[in-house]
Design a protein around this motif. Structure first.
Motif, short mmCIF file in Angstrom:
data_model
loop_
_atom_site.label_atom_id
_atom_site.label_comp_id
_atom_site.label_asym_id
_atom_site.label_seq_id
_atom_site.Cartn_x
_atom_site.Cartn_y
_atom_site.Cartn_z
N ASN A 8 0.81 -1.21 0.00
CA ASN A 8 0.00 0.00 0.00
C ASN A 8 0.84 1.26 0.00
OD1 ASN A 8 -2.76 0.22 -0.24
ND2 ASN A 8 -3.06 -1.01 1.60
N SER A 9 2.14 1.12 -0.26
CA SER A 9 2.98 2.32 -0.22
C SER A 9 3.65 2.55 -1.57
CB SER A 9 4.03 2.16 0.89
OG SER A 9 5.31 2.27 0.36
N LEU A 10 3.67 3.80 -1.97
CA LEU A 10 4.25 4.16 -3.28
C LEU A 10 5.75 3.89 -3.31
CD1 LEU A 10 4.16 5.64 -6.02
CD2 LEU A 10 4.24 7.77 -4.81
N ASN A 11 6.43 4.12 -2.15
CA ASN A 11 7.89 4.01 -2.13
C ASN A 11 8.36 2.61 -2.48
OD1 ASN A 11 8.16 6.62 -1.44
ND2 ASN A 11 8.34 6.27 0.76
N THR A 12 7.62 1.59 -2.03
CA THR A 12 8.01 0.21 -2.34
C THR A 12 8.19 0.02 -3.84
OG1 THR A 12 6.49 -0.34 -0.58
CG2 THR A 12 7.45 -2.16 -1.80
N PHE A 13 7.16 0.48 -4.57
CA PHE A 13 7.19 0.25 -6.01
C PHE A 13 8.25 1.11 -6.69
CE2 PHE A 13 3.03 -1.13 -4.70
CZ PHE A 13 2.91 -2.32 -5.37
N LEU A 14 8.46 2.35 -6.18
CA LEU A 14 9.48 3.19 -6.79
C LEU A 14 10.86 2.59 -6.59
CD1 LEU A 14 8.26 6.80 -6.01
CD2 LEU A 14 7.95 5.43 -8.03
N ILE A 15 11.12 2.05 -5.38
CA ILE A 15 12.43 1.45 -5.12
C ILE A 15 12.61 0.19 -5.97
CG2 ILE A 15 13.81 0.30 -3.35
CD1 ILE A 15 12.67 2.31 -1.36
N LEU A 16 11.53 -0.60 -6.12
CA LEU A 16 11.62 -1.79 -6.98
C LEU A 16 11.93 -1.40 -8.42
CD1 LEU A 16 8.83 -4.23 -5.89
CD2 LEU A 16 11.21 -4.75 -6.27
N GLY A 17 11.25 -0.35 -8.91
CA GLY A 17 11.53 0.11 -10.27
C GLY A 17 12.97 0.56 -10.41
N ALA A 18 13.49 1.28 -9.39
CA ALA A 18 14.88 1.73 -9.44
C ALA A 18 15.82 0.53 -9.45
CB ALA A 18 15.18 2.64 -8.27
N LEU A 19 15.50 -0.52 -8.66
CA LEU A 19 16.35 -1.71 -8.64
C LEU A 19 16.37 -2.39 -10.00
CD1 LEU A 19 15.69 -3.52 -5.25
CD2 LEU A 19 17.81 -2.56 -6.10
N LEU A 20 15.18 -2.54 -10.63
CA LEU A 20 15.13 -3.16 -11.96
C LEU A 20 15.95 -2.34 -12.95
CD1 LEU A 20 11.44 -4.31 -12.32
CD2 LEU A 20 13.44 -5.73 -12.33
N PHE A 21 15.82 -1.01 -12.86
CA PHE A 21 16.56 -0.13 -13.77
C PHE A 21 18.07 -0.31 -13.56
CE2 PHE A 21 18.10 3.85 -15.50
CZ PHE A 21 17.27 4.03 -16.57
N GLY A 22 18.48 -0.39 -12.26
CA GLY A 22 19.91 -0.58 -11.98
C GLY A 22 20.43 -1.89 -12.53
N MET A 23 19.63 -2.97 -12.38
CA MET A 23 20.07 -4.26 -12.94
C MET A 23 20.21 -4.15 -14.46
SD MET A 23 17.86 -7.13 -11.01
CE MET A 23 17.07 -6.77 -9.50
N GLY A 24 19.28 -3.44 -15.09
CA GLY A 24 19.37 -3.28 -16.54
C GLY A 24 20.63 -2.53 -16.94
N VAL A 25 20.96 -1.45 -16.21
CA VAL A 25 22.17 -0.68 -16.53
C VAL A 25 23.39 -1.56 -16.36
CG1 VAL A 25 23.61 1.22 -15.77
CG2 VAL A 25 21.18 1.55 -16.00
N TYR A 26 23.43 -2.34 -15.24
CA TYR A 26 24.57 -3.23 -15.00
C TYR A 26 24.72 -4.22 -16.15
CZ TYR A 26 27.37 -6.85 -12.85
OH TYR A 26 28.34 -7.76 -12.60
N GLY A 27 23.58 -4.81 -16.58
CA GLY A 27 23.65 -5.78 -17.67
C GLY A 27 24.14 -5.15 -18.96
N ILE A 28 23.62 -3.96 -19.30
CA ILE A 28 24.03 -3.33 -20.57
C ILE A 28 25.52 -3.00 -20.54
CG2 ILE A 28 23.87 -1.16 -21.83
CD1 ILE A 28 21.08 -1.32 -21.98
N VAL A 29 26.02 -2.55 -19.39
CA VAL A 29 27.43 -2.16 -19.33
C VAL A 29 28.32 -3.39 -19.39
CG1 VAL A 29 29.17 -1.10 -17.87
CG2 VAL A 29 26.97 -0.01 -18.12
#
Lengths: 182, 108
Positions: free
Chosen positions: B8-29
């Motif tokens: 029920n909290s917005l922050n959970t989903f924002l942090i999850l999105g940031a984590l997915l984005f970070g994994m993507g950046v790590y993979g691309i690099v």
């Protein structure tokens, strides 16, 4: 459907609300573990399997965000179509010795991890520290409302998606065509 | 705020999105092959979609808009995967390799 009102007291573990929370934690775990497999595994096939696991978790997150329609589309499009396309490309294009993939240099691993950690951490801190304004909802975002909006206000989006996909299919066929010698 | 009411909290989903984005950046690099980079790009798009859906659920007045935008992102991602993979296959026919370091014909 999940109610949009916040729950005041923390629910017991075995009550209905508590089990919903447990399922959400499982979905978070599935998403993160799948993502880690997708960006860390040594073989491409395992990376695709991790990607599928990650997308199933993301579909669960969409369900928790009150949109079962987008969750279903996520499973259909990503798990069904994109993952199969990538698997076919691996079978067609990756020779045996290249199906194992390492990092490209000795320094790129730590630097890549540093960059990714910086970006993810920065976004997280930014998200937590900001006060997001909450505006009252004007509809409930149900599948019926999506259908009505998609064919009235956002019909341009609907048409654009079709044209983009058509052009992408034709372009993919033209690019990947092997020229015959005769 | 209990662990069981995280959904029920917005922050959970924002942090999850940031984590997915970070994994993507790590993979691309760090990935060496084109297909690995494409897989990481799908992770990036998933992170962006999770962010859109989170804001759509918690702050947007009209919860339809974010869902339609996420559908649009999915269509673009499917088109990107199809074109990208056909380019990978064409490159493989030409160079017999999908390693990004082997395709250096244009290197000055």
């Amino acid at each position: 459907m999940i109610s949009s009102t916040p729950i005041a007291a923390p629910p017991a573990l075995l009550s209905a609300d508590g089990l919903v929370g447990v399922i959400f934690l499982v979905m978070i775990g599935v998403t993160i573990i799948g993502g880690l497999i997708a960006c860390n595994s040594e073989r491409l096939v395992r990376a695709v399997a991790g990607l599928i696991v990650c997308f199933v978790g993301v579909a669960g997150l969409y369900y928790f965000l009150n949109s079962p329609f987008v969750a279903m589309m996520q499973v259909l499009i990503y798990v069904g179509a994109v993952a199969v396309t990538i698997s076919f490309a691996i079978m067609l294009a990756a020779p045996e010795e290249q199906k194992k993939i390492g990092v490209s240099g000795p320094l790129i691993g730590p630097f890549g991890f540093g960059t990714a950690a910086l970006i993810a951490g920065g976004f997280s801190v930014l998200a937590v520290r900001t006060e997001w304004p909450v505006i009252a909802k004007i509809n409930d975002g149900s599948i019926k409302k999506i259908g009505i909006q998609l064919l009235t206000n956002y019909s341009m989006v609907f048409e654009l998606i079709s044209i983009v996909l058509l052009i992408a299919i034709i372009g993919a066929l033209v690019i990947a065509r092997v020229e015959r010698k005769n | 705020m209990s662990v069981l009411t995280l959904y029920n909290s917005l922050n959970t989903f924002l942090i999850l999105g940031a984590l997915l984005f970070g994994m993507g950046v790590y993979g691309i690099v760090t990935r060496k092959t084109f297909i690995g980079m494409l897989i990481a790009a799908e992770l990036l798009l998933a992170g962006a979609s999770v962010n859109f859906m989170a804001f759509n659920r918690f702050t947007a007045p009209d919860p339809v808009v974010g869902q339609i935008f996420t559908l649009f992102i999915m269509a673009i991602a499917a088109a990107e995967a199809a074109i990208g993979l056909s380019i990978v296959i064409a490159v493989y026919y030409h160079y017999k390799s999908i390693n990004a370091e082997d395709i250096v014909q244009l290197k000055g």
